[in-house]
Design a protein around this motif. Structure first.
Motif, PDB file in Angstrom:
ATOM      1  N   GLN A  82      22.143  49.836  57.454  1.00  0.00           N
ATOM      2  CA  GLN A  82      21.047  50.417  56.686  1.00  0.00           C
ATOM      3  C   GLN A  82      19.692  49.850  57.115  1.00  0.00           C
ATOM      4  O   GLN A  82      18.686  50.567  57.112  1.00  0.00           O
ATOM      5  CB  GLN A  82      21.295  50.189  55.199  1.00  0.00           C
ATOM      6  CG  GLN A  82      22.444  51.042  54.676  1.00  0.00           C
ATOM      7  CD  GLN A  82      22.824  50.749  53.240  1.00  0.00           C
ATOM      8  OE1 GLN A  82      21.986  50.346  52.445  1.00  0.00           O
ATOM      9  NE2 GLN A  82      24.091  50.942  52.903  1.00  0.00           N
ATOM     10  N   GLU A  83      19.668  48.593  57.513  1.00  0.00           N
ATOM     11  CA  GLU A  83      18.418  48.009  58.009  1.00  0.00           C
ATOM     12  C   GLU A  83      18.023  48.662  59.334  1.00  0.00           C
ATOM     13  O   GLU A  83      16.858  49.010  59.550  1.00  0.00           O
ATOM     14  CB  GLU A  83      18.589  46.498  58.197  1.00  0.00           C
ATOM     15  CG  GLU A  83      17.316  45.775  58.599  1.00  0.00           C
ATOM     16  CD  GLU A  83      16.191  45.903  57.590  1.00  0.00           C
ATOM     17  OE1 GLU A  83      15.020  45.944  58.018  1.00  0.00           O
ATOM     18  OE2 GLU A  83      16.478  45.980  56.376  1.00  0.00           O
ATOM     19  N   ALA A  84      19.002  48.836  60.221  1.00  0.00           N
ATOM     20  CA  ALA A  84      18.732  49.518  61.495  1.00  0.00           C
ATOM     21  C   ALA A  84      18.359  50.980  61.247  1.00  0.00           C
ATOM     22  O   ALA A  84      17.534  51.553  61.976  1.00  0.00           O
ATOM     23  CB  ALA A  84      19.954  49.421  62.406  1.00  0.00           C
ATOM     24  N   ALA A  85      18.954  51.599  60.218  1.00  0.00           N
ATOM     25  CA  ALA A  85      18.666  53.003  59.897  1.00  0.00           C
ATOM     26  C   ALA A  85      17.206  53.182  59.490  1.00  0.00           C
ATOM     27  O   ALA A  85      16.584  54.207  59.807  1.00  0.00           O
ATOM     28  CB  ALA A  85      19.599  53.491  58.797  1.00  0.00           C
ATOM     29  N   LYS A  86      16.638  52.211  58.775  1.00  0.00           N
ATOM     30  CA  LYS A  86      15.229  52.292  58.390  1.00  0.00           C
ATOM     31  C   LYS A  86      14.332  52.308  59.619  1.00  0.00           C
ATOM     32  O   LYS A  86      13.379  53.093  59.713  1.00  0.00           O
ATOM     33  CB  LYS A  86      14.860  51.115  57.486  1.00  0.00           C
ATOM     34  CG  LYS A  86      15.508  51.165  56.116  1.00  0.00           C
ATOM     35  CD  LYS A  86      15.142  49.913  55.307  1.00  0.00           C
ATOM     36  CE  LYS A  86      15.852  49.905  53.965  1.00  0.00           C
ATOM     37  NZ  LYS A  86      15.571  48.649  53.205  1.00  0.00           N
ATOM     38  N   LYS A  87      14.624  51.446  60.573  1.00  0.00           N
ATOM     39  CA  LYS A  87      13.846  51.403  61.813  1.00  0.00           C
ATOM     40  C   LYS A  87      14.033  52.696  62.602  1.00  0.00           C
ATOM     41  O   LYS A  87      13.083  53.230  63.192  1.00  0.00           O
ATOM     42  CB  LYS A  87      14.270  50.204  62.653  1.00  0.00           C
ATOM     43  CG  LYS A  87      14.032  48.850  61.981  1.00  0.00           C
ATOM     44  CD  LYS A  87      14.605  47.720  62.822  1.00  0.00           C
ATOM     45  CE  LYS A  87      14.447  46.372  62.115  1.00  0.00           C
ATOM     46  NZ  LYS A  87      15.075  45.269  62.883  1.00  0.00           N
TER      47      LYS A  87
END
Length: 384
Positions: A336-341
């Motif tokens: 989810q953190e990578a998805a935000k980027k």
């Protein structure tokens, strides 16, 4: 006089009971209730629709992720999809050349499997019939708080078949189900073929697309990382029961199907798998099952557990599942953190390519569903 008093008394009692039910309305007023978004996809699988099916295959997870950005009363909704095919000559004419492939379900791996198994061949497209079948034979929510949508896509006259589309569309909206129509071809032709009239009669939106356009996937620097995290995520699933191994194999198979459309599409599926609202496998995965039911480990039969757990005592079994759950939560957080980027990267690329977006299935469908969800008081994250 006695009879009149008895009748009046009975009427008053009935009115009081009705008033009590209306005042309670527990399904509508409970702020802790999880709202639903239900979408039935009715796809034309006649001979000219290969492009439509390809677009649907490549955009399934993008649509799921779009819906997953919504909230109602501060909670993510439960998302259920259904899938129909219609217009294929190999299907029985007496049944309307249609087939329900998947009922309304949150088993999105099953939806993906059936979608990827679709083939096309020539036939007649009975739009009124398939809309009526979806309205009457799917388990739609009875709550007015939920979003209920039919999306039908095809490219022939909307009037084909002996079930009047006007009656079918009225039947849908009477049950709170909006009908959106997507004509695959020239917009004016679709209007002449009454696809817009069908949508208008069920409070829906008429759209038109070029079904043969290739969907543009925006590759990002984060797709590879998300794909690798997805591989790690798969190791946290603990299949149980007679169908566990079969459903775990389906999970991996649908990973491969998503990956066949590129790293970007594979990332979209992984992002869906990182959210409980869109990907819950409590029917076959012990981690999800234990998260839903504290007594799961006491209730499950030993022979239903995987081999690596059969020699464990109760405490060891719980510790094993809890460890897998902790690992999963950490991996999902990373996804989810990578998805935000990734979302920020895509948003920037879309700004650079303003005005170049193709008129494909995802482009028209996602905006429409988002707009209709907002009317039902679903709140979305800022558009990407």
């Amino acid at each position: 006089m006695f009879k009149l008093i008895s009748i009046l008394s009975l009427c008053m009692s009935t009115i009081c009971l009705l008033a009590t039910d209306l005042n309670q309305s527990p399904k509508e007023l409970d702020p802790n209730r999880t709202a639903k978004i239900q979408v039935a996809l009715l796809l034309d699988t006649s001979g000219s629709m290969d492009g439509l099916i390809e677009q649907a295959k490549s955009q399934l997870w993008k649509m799921v992720n779009e819906l997953a950005t919504s909230k109602k009363n501060g909670k993510a909704p439960a998302i259920e999809l259904a899938l129909y095919e219609y217009g294929k000559s190999s299907l029985p004419q007496e049944k309307g050349y249609l087939q329900q492939l998947v009922p309304l379900t949150n088993d999105l791996d099953l939806v993906s499997e059936k979608l990827f198994s679709l083939t096309t061949n020539g036939g007649d497209e009975y739009c009124g019939w398939v809309i009526q079948d979806a309205t009457e034979n799917l388990e739609w929510s009875e709550s007015n708080e939920d979003l209920k949508i039919i999306i039908i896509a095809g490219n022939e006259e909307f009037t084909q078949g002996n079930i009047d589309y006007k009656k079918s569309c009225k039947g849908a909206i009477t049950n709170g189900i909006v009908v959106n129509t997507i004509y695959c071809g020239d917009c004016e032709e679709g209007i002449r073929y009454l696809w817009k009239d069908g949508a208008d009669r069920a409070d829906g939106k008429y759209m038109c697309i070029n079904q043969n356009d290739q969907v543009a996937h925006i590759e990002t620097p984060y797709d590879s990382e998300i794909g690798q995290l997805n591989d790690e995520l798969n190791k946290t699933y603990v299949a149980f029961g007679t169908k566990g191994k079969e459903k775990q194999a389906r999970q991996l198979s649908q990973d491969m199907n998503a990956k066949s459309y590129g790293a970007s599409n594979n990332a979209e599926r992984a992002i869906s798998k990182s959210k409980k609202s869109t990907y819950n496998n409590a029917t076959w995965d012990a981690v999800d099952a234990m998260a839903e039911n504290d007594d799961f480990m006491e209730e499950v039969e030993e022979e239903e557990l995987p081999d690596e757990m059969k020699g464990m005592d109760m405490e060891e079994r719980k510790e094993y599942i809890e460890k897998k759950a902790t690992e999963r939560a950490a991996i999902q957080a990373k996804i989810q953190e990578a998805a935000k980027k990734r979302s920020a990267f895509i948003a920037e690329k879309r700004k650079e390519a303003a005005g170049e977006e193709k008129n494909t299935l995802d482009a028209v469908m996602l905006k429409t569903v988002r707009d209709q969800a907002k009317k039902q008081n679903f709140q979305f994250e800022k558009s990407k």
